[in-house]
Design a protein around this motif. Structure first.
Motif: not given
Length: 196
Positions: A106-110, A120-125
């Motif tokens: 796994w790697r967070e890229i966004l 105020d939604e936050q996203a993690f990709g």
């Protein structure tokens, strides 16, 4: 009186709540000095985005009906995860739920703000690779079709407008950029860019 940037806020009120979102209104003074009201939708979860990448350069999209626009949407696996949990835990759960896939890597890229003028939604990709296939674990609100295709075909779907879901667009474009600029494992990037 609270300040939020150039706004002055006199009062905040919750006008709606369900298990998934809250809607607040802010009564205050606009930047031009006139009275104003601002509405903010606050999800109770983080938005979690996953781009699964197979060793052969393919990916998996999910297709489903989306209630708000009453349309069918092809997109990457995505969903919500409680803010009390690490976002990666939510990504692992969502990938398995929607696709049946589990990943070794796994790697967070966004990290993104999905529509910051109204929510105020936050996203993690995350990118997920080293994949193993299994059974979907859908919840009662989901009817999801899976489609495995070359990564470059998914990129083409973004460019032609077949994929309109903005988190999917952002993740696919970011992964393509990273593959082409040497920011991903060489074998994985080569497979993605060679057409799967």
């Amino acid at each position: 009186m609270e300040k939020r940037g150039p706004w002055q806020v006199r009062a905040k009120a919750k006008v709606f709540e369900n298990p998934f979102i809250e809607l607040h209104t802010y009564d205050g003074i606009r930047p031009d000095g006139a009275p104003g009201i601002y509405g903010v939708m606050s999800p109770k979860t983080y938005a979690i985005l996953i781009l699964p990448l197979f060793a052969d350069g393919t990916t998996m999209l999910v297709g489903q009906h989306r209630f708000p626009l009453d349309n069918y949407s092809w997109e990457i696996p995505e969903g919500g995860s409680p803010k009390s949990d690490p976002p990666l835990d939510g990504a692992i759960r969502e990938l398995k739920e929607e696709t049946g896939l589990t990943a070794q890597h796994w790697r967070e890229i966004l990290q993104a703000e999905t529509s910051n003028s109204v929510t105020d939604e936050q996203a993690f990709g995350y990118l997920a690779w080293g994949l193993e296939e299994g059974d979907q674990e859908l919840d009662g609100t989901e009817v999801i079709e899976r489609k495995r295709l070359p990564f470059l075909r998914a990129l083409e779907m973004v460019m032609t407008g077949e994929i309109r879901d903005l988190p999917s667009v952002a993740m696919i474009l970011k992964a393509h950029y990273m593959a082409g600029s040497g920011q991903l494992e060489a074998d994985l990037a080569r497979a993605m860019l060679d057409g799967g």
